[in-house]
Design a protein around this motif. Structure first.
Motif, PDB file in Angstrom:
ATOM      1  N   GLY A 712       0.806  -1.218   0.000  1.00 50.80           N
ATOM      2  CA  GLY A 712       0.000   0.000   0.000  1.00 50.80           C
ATOM      3  C   GLY A 712       0.839   1.267   0.000  1.00 50.80           C
ATOM      4  O   GLY A 712       0.312   2.365  -0.242  1.00 50.80           O
ATOM      5  N   ASN A 713       2.124   1.122   0.274  1.00 50.25           N
ATOM      6  CA  ASN A 713       2.997   2.288   0.260  1.00 50.25           C
ATOM      7  C   ASN A 713       3.380   2.651  -1.168  1.00 50.25           C
ATOM      8  O   ASN A 713       3.262   1.844  -2.091  1.00 50.25           O
ATOM      9  CB  ASN A 713       4.265   2.013   1.079  1.00 50.25           C
ATOM     10  N   THR A 714       3.849   3.886  -1.272  1.00 51.79           N
ATOM     11  CA  THR A 714       4.329   4.350  -2.578  1.00 51.79           C
ATOM     12  C   THR A 714       5.787   4.760  -2.449  1.00 51.79           C
ATOM     13  O   THR A 714       6.162   5.475  -1.516  1.00 51.79           O
ATOM     14  CB  THR A 714       3.502   5.562  -3.051  1.00 51.79           C
ATOM     15  N   LEU A 715       6.578   4.283  -3.369  1.00 49.01           N
ATOM     16  CA  LEU A 715       7.972   4.700  -3.430  1.00 49.01           C
ATOM     17  C   LEU A 715       8.150   5.526  -4.693  1.00 49.01           C
ATOM     18  O   LEU A 715       7.849   5.055  -5.790  1.00 49.01           O
ATOM     19  CB  LEU A 715       8.889   3.468  -3.474  1.00 49.01           C
ATOM     20  N   THR A 716       8.587   6.733  -4.512  1.00 53.82           N
ATOM     21  CA  THR A 716       8.809   7.589  -5.671  1.00 53.82           C
ATOM     22  C   THR A 716      10.301   7.762  -5.893  1.00 53.82           C
ATOM     23  O   THR A 716      11.048   8.020  -4.942  1.00 53.82           O
ATOM     24  CB  THR A 716       8.164   8.971  -5.448  1.00 53.82           C
ATOM     25  N   VAL A 717      10.705   7.568  -7.134  1.00 52.19           N
ATOM     26  CA  VAL A 717      12.082   7.874  -7.507  1.00 52.19           C
ATOM     27  C   VAL A 717      12.011   9.131  -8.354  1.00 52.19           C
ATOM     28  O   VAL A 717      11.298   9.170  -9.363  1.00 52.19           O
ATOM     29  CB  VAL A 717      12.731   6.734  -8.307  1.00 52.19           C
ATOM     30  N   ASP A 718      12.702  10.172  -7.886  1.00 51.82           N
ATOM     31  CA  ASP A 718      12.631  11.428  -8.631  1.00 51.82           C
ATOM     32  C   ASP A 718      14.061  11.862  -8.956  1.00 51.82           C
ATOM     33  O   ASP A 718      15.008  11.471  -8.274  1.00 51.82           O
ATOM     34  CB  ASP A 718      11.920  12.482  -7.774  1.00 51.82           C
ATOM     35  N   THR A 719      14.176  12.571 -10.023  1.00 55.21           N
ATOM     36  CA  THR A 719      15.508  13.072 -10.382  1.00 55.21           C
ATOM     37  C   THR A 719      15.440  14.593 -10.534  1.00 55.21           C
ATOM     38  O   THR A 719      14.388  15.157 -10.839  1.00 55.21           O
ATOM     39  CB  THR A 719      15.996  12.463 -11.710  1.00 55.21           C
ATOM     40  N   ARG A 720      16.543  15.201 -10.265  1.00 50.62           N
ATOM     41  CA  ARG A 720      16.657  16.640 -10.521  1.00 50.62           C
ATOM     42  C   ARG A 720      17.720  16.826 -11.588  1.00 50.62           C
ATOM     43  O   ARG A 720      18.803  16.226 -11.510  1.00 50.62           O
ATOM     44  CB  ARG A 720      17.106  17.396  -9.246  1.00 50.62           C
ATOM     45  N   ASN A 721      17.400  17.625 -12.543  1.00 50.75           N
ATOM     46  CA  ASN A 721      18.383  17.960 -13.581  1.00 50.75           C
ATOM     47  C   ASN A 721      18.746  16.742 -14.435  1.00 50.75           C
ATOM     48  O   ASN A 721      19.880  16.591 -14.872  1.00 50.75           O
ATOM     49  CB  ASN A 721      19.658  18.542 -12.901  1.00 50.75           C
ATOM     50  N   GLN A 722      17.746  15.929 -14.727  1.00 52.02           N
ATOM     51  CA  GLN A 722      17.987  14.697 -15.491  1.00 52.02           C
ATOM     52  C   GLN A 722      18.123  14.977 -16.979  1.00 52.02           C
ATOM     53  O   GLN A 722      17.397  15.820 -17.525  1.00 52.02           O
ATOM     54  CB  GLN A 722      16.815  13.727 -15.242  1.00 52.02           C
ATOM     55  N   SER A 723      19.069  14.345 -17.591  1.00 52.06           N
ATOM     56  CA  SER A 723      19.165  14.366 -19.054  1.00 52.06           C
ATOM     57  C   SER A 723      20.080  13.228 -19.477  1.00 52.06           C
ATOM     58  O   SER A 723      20.711  12.568 -18.632  1.00 52.06           O
ATOM     59  CB  SER A 723      19.748  15.693 -19.552  1.00 52.06           C
ATOM     60  N   ASP A 724      20.165  12.987 -20.752  1.00 52.32           N
ATOM     61  CA  ASP A 724      21.026  11.914 -21.250  1.00 52.32           C
ATOM     62  C   ASP A 724      22.500  12.207 -20.976  1.00 52.32           C
ATOM     63  O   ASP A 724      23.325  11.296 -20.953  1.00 52.32           O
ATOM     64  CB  ASP A 724      20.812  11.723 -22.754  1.00 52.32           C
ATOM     65  N   LYS A 725      22.800  13.475 -20.773  1.00 52.46           N
ATOM     66  CA  LYS A 725      24.197  13.826 -20.472  1.00 52.46           C
ATOM     67  C   LYS A 725      24.481  13.860 -18.977  1.00 52.46           C
ATOM     68  O   LYS A 725      25.616  13.619 -18.552  1.00 52.46           O
ATOM     69  CB  LYS A 725      24.556  15.182 -21.099  1.00 52.46           C
ATOM     70  N   ASN A 726      23.467  14.164 -18.208  1.00 45.91           N
ATOM     71  CA  ASN A 726      23.667  14.276 -16.765  1.00 45.91           C
ATOM     72  C   ASN A 726      23.560  12.904 -16.111  1.00 45.91           C
ATOM     73  O   ASN A 726      22.594  12.597 -15.418  1.00 45.91           O
ATOM     74  CB  ASN A 726      22.663  15.255 -16.155  1.00 45.91           C
ATOM     75  N   VAL A 727      24.556  12.089 -16.355  1.00 42.79           N
ATOM     76  CA  VAL A 727      24.510  10.707 -15.887  1.00 42.79           C
ATOM     77  C   VAL A 727      25.122  10.551 -14.500  1.00 42.79           C
ATOM     78  O   VAL A 727      25.071   9.483 -13.901  1.00 42.79           O
ATOM     79  CB  VAL A 727      25.234   9.762 -16.870  1.00 42.79           C
ATOM     80  N   TYR A 728      25.720  11.613 -13.962  1.00 42.81           N
ATOM     81  CA  TYR A 728      26.381  11.502 -12.652  1.00 42.81           C
ATOM     82  C   TYR A 728      25.458  11.972 -11.539  1.00 42.81           C
ATOM     83  O   TYR A 728      24.647  12.873 -11.728  1.00 42.81           O
ATOM     84  CB  TYR A 728      27.678  12.316 -12.653  1.00 42.81           C
ATOM     85  N   VAL A 729      25.597  11.324 -10.417  1.00 42.85           N
ATOM     86  CA  VAL A 729      24.738  11.632  -9.272  1.00 42.85           C
ATOM     87  C   VAL A 729      25.570  12.436  -8.274  1.00 42.85           C
ATOM     88  O   VAL A 729      26.591  11.965  -7.774  1.00 42.85           O
ATOM     89  CB  VAL A 729      24.222  10.333  -8.613  1.00 42.85           C
ATOM     90  N   SER A 730      25.092  13.604  -7.991  1.00 49.19           N
ATOM     91  CA  SER A 730      25.864  14.426  -7.039  1.00 49.19           C
ATOM     92  C   SER A 730      25.345  14.239  -5.616  1.00 49.19           C
ATOM     93  O   SER A 730      26.080  14.451  -4.646  1.00 49.19           O
ATOM     94  CB  SER A 730      25.815  15.902  -7.451  1.00 49.19           C
ATOM     95  N   LYS A 731      24.083  13.846  -5.499  1.00 52.37           N
ATOM     96  CA  LYS A 731      23.518  13.672  -4.166  1.00 52.37           C
ATOM     97  C   LYS A 731      22.284  12.791  -4.279  1.00 52.37           C
ATOM     98  O   LYS A 731      21.578  12.813  -5.279  1.00 52.37           O
ATOM     99  CB  LYS A 731      23.130  15.047  -3.584  1.00 52.37           C
ATOM    100  N   VAL A 732      22.034  12.022  -3.233  1.00 54.92           N
ATOM    101  CA  VAL A 732      20.786  11.245  -3.159  1.00 54.92           C
ATOM    102  C   VAL A 732      20.142  11.518  -1.811  1.00 54.92           C
ATOM    103  O   VAL A 732      20.822  11.529  -0.779  1.00 54.92           O
ATOM    104  CB  VAL A 732      21.063   9.732  -3.280  1.00 54.92           C
ATOM    105  N   THR A 733      18.853  11.797  -1.828  1.00 53.10           N
ATOM    106  CA  THR A 733      18.147  11.923  -0.548  1.00 53.10           C
ATOM    107  C   THR A 733      17.001  10.926  -0.502  1.00 53.10           C
ATOM    108  O   THR A 733      16.445  10.534  -1.540  1.00 53.10           O
ATOM    109  CB  THR A 733      17.562  13.334  -0.359  1.00 53.10           C
ATOM    110  N   PHE A 734      16.694  10.487   0.697  1.00 48.14           N
ATOM    111  CA  PHE A 734      15.491   9.665   0.863  1.00 48.14           C
ATOM    112  C   PHE A 734      14.616  10.357   1.910  1.00 48.14           C
ATOM    113  O   PHE A 734      15.055  10.598   3.045  1.00 48.14           O
ATOM    114  CB  PHE A 734      15.827   8.247   1.304  1.00 48.14           C
ATOM    115  N   ASN A 735      13.427  10.690   1.464  1.00 46.71           N
ATOM    116  CA  ASN A 735      12.517  11.490   2.296  1.00 46.71           C
ATOM    117  C   ASN A 735      13.236  12.728   2.841  1.00 46.71           C
ATOM    118  O   ASN A 735      13.104  13.080   4.013  1.00 46.71           O
ATOM    119  CB  ASN A 735      11.924  10.649   3.428  1.00 46.71           C
ATOM    120  N   GLY A 736      14.014  13.323   1.991  1.00 51.41           N
ATOM    121  CA  GLY A 736      14.664  14.594   2.311  1.00 51.41           C
ATOM    122  C   GLY A 736      15.989  14.457   3.019  1.00 51.41           C
ATOM    123  O   GLY A 736      16.741  15.423   3.131  1.00 51.41           O
TER     124      GLY A 736
END
Lengths: 765, 765
Positions: A712-736
């Motif tokens: 019943g829970n929802t898990l959302t995966v969201d990206t900021r500044n996503q594009s085919d070139k922006n393949v690197y992850v600078s930060k990950v947060t979970f629930n902020g």
């Protein structure tokens, strides 16, 4: 026109445009034709999620081995029965594996024809010599649970859809006094003399036919029962028998080949004659059962009480939408949408339901069993699917996965060996590949708290499985800690696989407080060290006398002690102890350039020539994505000082190895394993070592994904500044809250929340 | 020493001495070896009444046809697996027909051996080349439910007994480090290439083996399941495979031929190794099931919970005594006692139980069915047994006969043809012989008021059966009133048989008040007249154009329009209208010398050469007792002015055709039909036309018989002044009242009472 020209290149239309998945309309992004050219080995036909019936066109079938008796790339061509560049369709059969490297199915081929009755399929170059027909892709439509094609030679429009256990055909005929429907009971994918051991057919009345077929192939002894019904009474019927009956007796008094209501033999084809008006539709409902014709008929009557073809099609497509909507994604473009949902479609093609409406199924003991409180499943390609597919099910199909585990536990109980399945299908163990990888599937579910099965019994089944001493070198492995290469092929890869599987048992035992078991198996899990040759930095075949084998090639995939992989790739297979492995290989500094070179080196053609089940495109440098042993490899950078290389590599692999094209898969989809890799990786996290609840973080390829969990829970995966070139992850947060390190736990994710990836065009070093 | 010398000639010992049957000790008069030489085709092994298991030694098996592909007398030799004059025993198998002219069984041969393991049976002339063994009749004992023999080559004493569904073996070994028990899954009676279609074996644990075998023979598709358990753990085991497997796949990784717990293939033999002490007994319980190994195991555990061989033997012999005591006779001598009770033994060997302890059985549709409120039976040799065996069951086994009829009605429902059985065994119709003689069995039971089945449904099943137009000329028969000889073989005998069967339907319909049915079938029953050629006084083949066939031989049995009989004999086959027939043949005066000549004429050897299934001794003049079509003929005198000739003839036939000797049967016992003829005739009354409740009176051969009926009544047959010479009946009384005419009704007899025959050395003219 070559199939390449047909590649779905609609990407440009949608370039730069963010697409949001619409609930109930996700089937539009599924293209069942993807993977039907070259080595994908997917089938384009109709099926529902996890459906027991896969009703699909067969364009040809060939022997399992070439004329020289050896396997060749060509010999594997017809695993799914359909190759996109073939010019003719032989007919439509009811069972197909998706993405395997071997076949055994293609049961009960139906072909409608007009004109002179022909009871041989004919050949692709001379289709007029048989009942097969030419067709054109311009007259072909493939959707989830719907397939349509015009059969040019017979001027018949063929359409098909399914329910879980019933294939529904709709044939639109021209006006004809000479219309036929062939039921070819000899047909099979990977057919050869004496593969069919027995066939039994009964004409129950002028619209109902029942029967069964037994085969001796990949499954040593396989029986499939059917009940088929026509929408229109049969005018007359008959049989052709392609093997002399050894005994006729008083049956001689009958003309058993014409209008005689039963037929028995090794190799049979039946035909049914009709007169048709212009555009008259003859429909067929064709139900399967693993148990009996009685059950097949019950399945037929329960699942398809009506003749409403359109309604059955829509209902199945709704089922697909319901499953696909478990993850609603926004992608960067339509090609990615197609890749994502076609991958999801592929992951939900199997394992397939293998119990009847009344819960009965055939067990390995060939007795009839009843699945109480679970649906029984078959087709467990576990060497492939333990890695990513079953962990994926633990995320989005936990109940189904628990039913699959119950099916495997029943298998273990019914097995003469008391082993969990290695590669099982249709009440048979075919022993394909190596290891005992049902164990990490069970362990992963225990560790992740999947409900619905008895953990302690399941652990016992794992322990028993890991101690069947006559199984594939296990006696030596237990005694010596490795499999001596002078005693058994694939000695190194099997040792490595056992070690991993043993670790997963230890993990499950730990969770269940079984410290004795934990201790025993954590010890066994270190056996990978016994085949590691520190002198050369690779895993290497070891002999009975404890010395390493002298003649040794790290690039060759044959005869070097490894299965479906070379030493180079397989040496990285210690998913349960990556840090230990890196240390053994000289530590971070030495390991990093080594790993880099995997992706950049050139693999000479001579080594590719023997690589199984993949095209040249399935290889990046010497990284072989088309076969499974390297599926965790791109994530190994997470255990080094350069995790950003994981991000870079996985985005590169997604682009190179998965294309929204007919020939878009670089290797066998392997019952959804390749597709499950796509989905996890596209979502930004990956089950690096099943048996652990920890996911390794990568680089999501989607823009946003909303995962509707069964709890019943929802898990959302969201990206900021996503594009085919922006393949690197600078930060990950979970629930902020920022996620430390490169990993996140399953239990955390399924509690629900928002996982946000901050993307960048530059690595965060 | 020839078997003739072994003939049980103890008659002299008891000459003139009246013997009274002792309750519970009648098995002493049964000699299972009678009929095992020459054409009797009985088997000497162990079984309980109507038992599903017939555990008996096989001395050889040969192909169903000679090298020229044609049937010969020799080809029929091994119907029961055992021929008394053979020097060796191949082993002990679990299924045997009794007295048939064809075979299909011999399932699951067990052979204990010592010394070098041999996996081929070897040949009778060189038994040392295989696992078979020499034996001597001096070391052989055959009793009801007990068989014992010394296997000379292996120095092993073999003993066997059974329950309904379980064969129990007891082998007494010498001291040996090299003792084996062979389980030959290829073995079969009437075996030939590709007869075995599939075999499946599992070693469940070190004392339990399960599996099944499928064959394609007389039964087009037959599967028998087993569960076997050893009294001692197996030390090691293995298999030999006699047909290359078409596909091995990953099974190659195992040594599947040694200590591997499952084996699958077309032609297999398994062996089990033991070490034995001197006189150590290894016992085997071997259970059969028509349904599954699960059911076989349940049968095993339920029927034979203990290892007490002696107790199982005694229990089965008690069952025999209970059945045999249903008729307690006093005979003139021990030979007659032996003849009578061995005949009774033969009549109770079949049909055999064909449902498991849980009531499940396999139907003709190859689905599993459950027999609710009845025991399911198989092996219906109806062309033989409708005549006398089933009427005999209506007298002494009415409940079992009603279960048999329910089994036949279930068969009819499950049949693709909706026909009652013609000749059925093991969930198959083998279509052997001609007519639809289940019909008179059903009709006889309806007319005689046998309880336990639905009369109206049964009548409908008969009507449906009599209208399957593609069956054996039935379309023409219905249309023309006869089968044209230019269209089909055996045209005359089949026409005559249909006419009789139709009459029996009319009789049942009459009893049930179905006048429409009565009218239709009484009309059809007159069709015998259509093939009677008054010009020559014989039945004669008629052509489509209505003329009789010109070329015609009244003595030949081949190609003349008759099956297993010549025109001379078959022309007398109008049991339902003997008076009409006699009239047609010119009336009493003309008919009597004609009938007399049958018994006195000399049948030239050229005609005997082609007579099937009987020895020269099975023929008296041209009267062929060894085949069935003439079984009513001796009673035809009752319908003439000289009924005393019936009395004379039947006593002569009893003496000439039945001897208490190994070669005492002049023809196939035919599933008890020949023996049932003996019993009725010896009792003094005979069911001349099944479908009528009227018995024809003959001349009893016994001194006295007390028949214990299931309804609780007792029918006593008593004689006055009985002797071998006093074969004529001067008077018959029932309960003191003289019986008028030559017949008496079933309903009268089963009300109980005393039927007294006053015997004389001279006919009462």
């Amino acid at each position: 026109m070559s199939y390449k020209a047909l590649t779905l290149s609609i990407t440009s239309l949608f370039a730069g445009c963010l697409l949001q998945a619409q609930n109930n309309n996700l089937t539009q992004y599924v293209n069942p034709l993807i993977g039907t050219a070259k080595m994908g080995h997917t089938y384009p036909g109709a099926t529902v999620p996890f459906g027991a019936v896969q009703l699909s066109p067969d364009t040809d079938t060939i022997p399992y081995a070439g004329p020289d008796g050896k396997y060749t790339g060509t010999a594997y061509r017809y695993c799914a029965g359909y190759q996109y560049d073939d010019p003719t369709i032989v007919g439509f059969s009811h069972t197909h594996f998706s993405g395997t490297g071997h076949s055994d199915l293609g049961d009960f081929l139906i072909m409608p024809t007009t004109g002179q009755l022909q009871l041989n399929p004919g050949t692709a170059d001379k289709p007029e010599t048989g009942y097969r027909s030419r067709f054109s892709h311009s007259n072909e439509i493939a959707e989830p649970n719907y397939y349509k094609v015009k059969l040019d030679d017979h001027n018949i429009l063929a359409e098909m859809t399914t329910t879980t256990r019933v294939g529904v055909h709709q044939y639109t005929f021209p006006k004809s006094d000479d219309a036929h429907i062939i039921l070819d009971l000899m047909h099979g994918i990977y057919n050869y003399d004496d593969k069919n051991t027995w066939t039994f057919v009964r004409i129950e009345n002028d619209t109902l036919i029942t029967g069964y077929k037994q085969t001796h192939g990949w499954a040593k002894t396989r029986t499939v029962y059917f009940a088929m019904t026509f929408s229109k009474p049969v005018q007359s019927y008959g049989y052709a028998q392609f093997k002399k009956q050894v005994y006729q007796g008083f049956w001689r008094r009958f003309n058993v080949t014409r209008n005689f209501p039963e037929m028995i033999g090794q190799n049979l084809r039946a035909y049914f004659n009709f007169k048709t008006e212009q555009d008259e539709k003859i429909k067929i409902k064709f139900a399967l059962s693993p148990v009996s014709t009685t059950n097949a008929l019950e399945n037929l009557r329960t699942e398809t009480p009506s003749w409403d073809f359109a309604a059955i099609k829509v209902k199945g497509q709704q089922q697909w939408n319901q499953e696909l909507n478990k993850i609603q994604v926004e992608a960067l473009n339509k090609e990615d949408m197609t890749n994502f949902y076609t991958a999801m479609y592929h992951t939900f093609l199997g394992p397939t339901v293998y119990s009847d409406m009344n819960g009965q199924y055939k067990g390995l003991d060939q007795n009839i069993h009843t699945a109480n409180n679970f649906t029984n499943y078959t087709t467990f390609s576990l060497w492939d699917t333990y890695r990513t597919l079953h962990p994926f099910f633990n995320l989005v199909q936990p109940q189904r996965n628990s039913h699959m585990i119950q099916s495997m536990l029943a298998h273990q109980q019914q097995s003469a060996h008391k082993m969990l399945p290695v590669w099982s299908h249709y009440a048979n163990e075919n022993w394909c590949m190596s290891g005992y990888h049902a164990v990490p599937v069970v362990a992963d579910a225990i560790v992740k708290g999947i409900k619905g099965f008895d953990y302690n019994k399941a652990l016992e089944a794992c322990i028993t499985t890991a101690n069947v001493k006559y199984y594939d070198g296990l006696d030596d492995y237990i005694r010596l800690g490795y499999i001596p290469d002078d005693k058994r092929g694939n000695s190194v890869s099997t040792t490595l696989e056992y070690a991993f599987d043993d670790w997963s048992i230890a993990m499950a035992a730990k969770k269940l407080g079984r410290n004795d078991v934990y201790e025993a198996f954590i010890k066994r899990s270190q056996n990978w060290k016994n085949v590691y040759d520190a002198a050369i930095g690779y895993m290497r075949p070891k002999l009975s006398n404890g010395s390493f084998k002298k003649e040794f090639d790290i690039l060759s995939t044959h005869g070097q002690g490894f299965i479906e992989g070379n030493a180079w790739n397989f040496s990285l297979f210690v998913p349960h102890d990556p840090k230990g492995m890196i240390d053994a290989m000289g530590g971070d500094k030495k390991f990093l350039p080594h790993l880099d070179s995997l992706f950049s080196m050139h693999l000479p053609d001579e080594f590719f020539a023997h690589t199984e089940d993949i095209t040249r495109e399935g290889i990046i440098g010497n990284y072989v994505h088309g076969n499974e042993p390297s599926h965790h490899v791109a994530y190994l950078y997470n255990f080094t000082s350069q995790p950003w290389k994981t991000q870079e590599r996985v985005r590169m692999i997604l682009k190179k190895q998965y294309k929204a094209a007919i020939d878009g898969l670089g290797g066998n989809d392997d019952c959804g394993q390749m597709s499950a890799w796509y989905i996890f990786t596209a979502l930004g996290f990956y089950p690096f070592a099943p048996g652990s609840e920890t996911y390794q973080l990568g680089s999501p390829a989607i823009k946003k994904a909303v995962i509707h969990l069964e709890n019943g829970n929802t898990l959302t995966v969201d990206t900021r500044n996503q594009s085919d070139k922006n393949v690197y992850v600078s930060k990950v947060t979970f629930n902020g809250i920022p996620v430390k390190g490169t990993a996140i736990d399953h239990s955390k994710l399924i509690a629900g929340g928002e996982l946000v990836f901050y993307m960048s065009s530059k690595p965060t070093k």
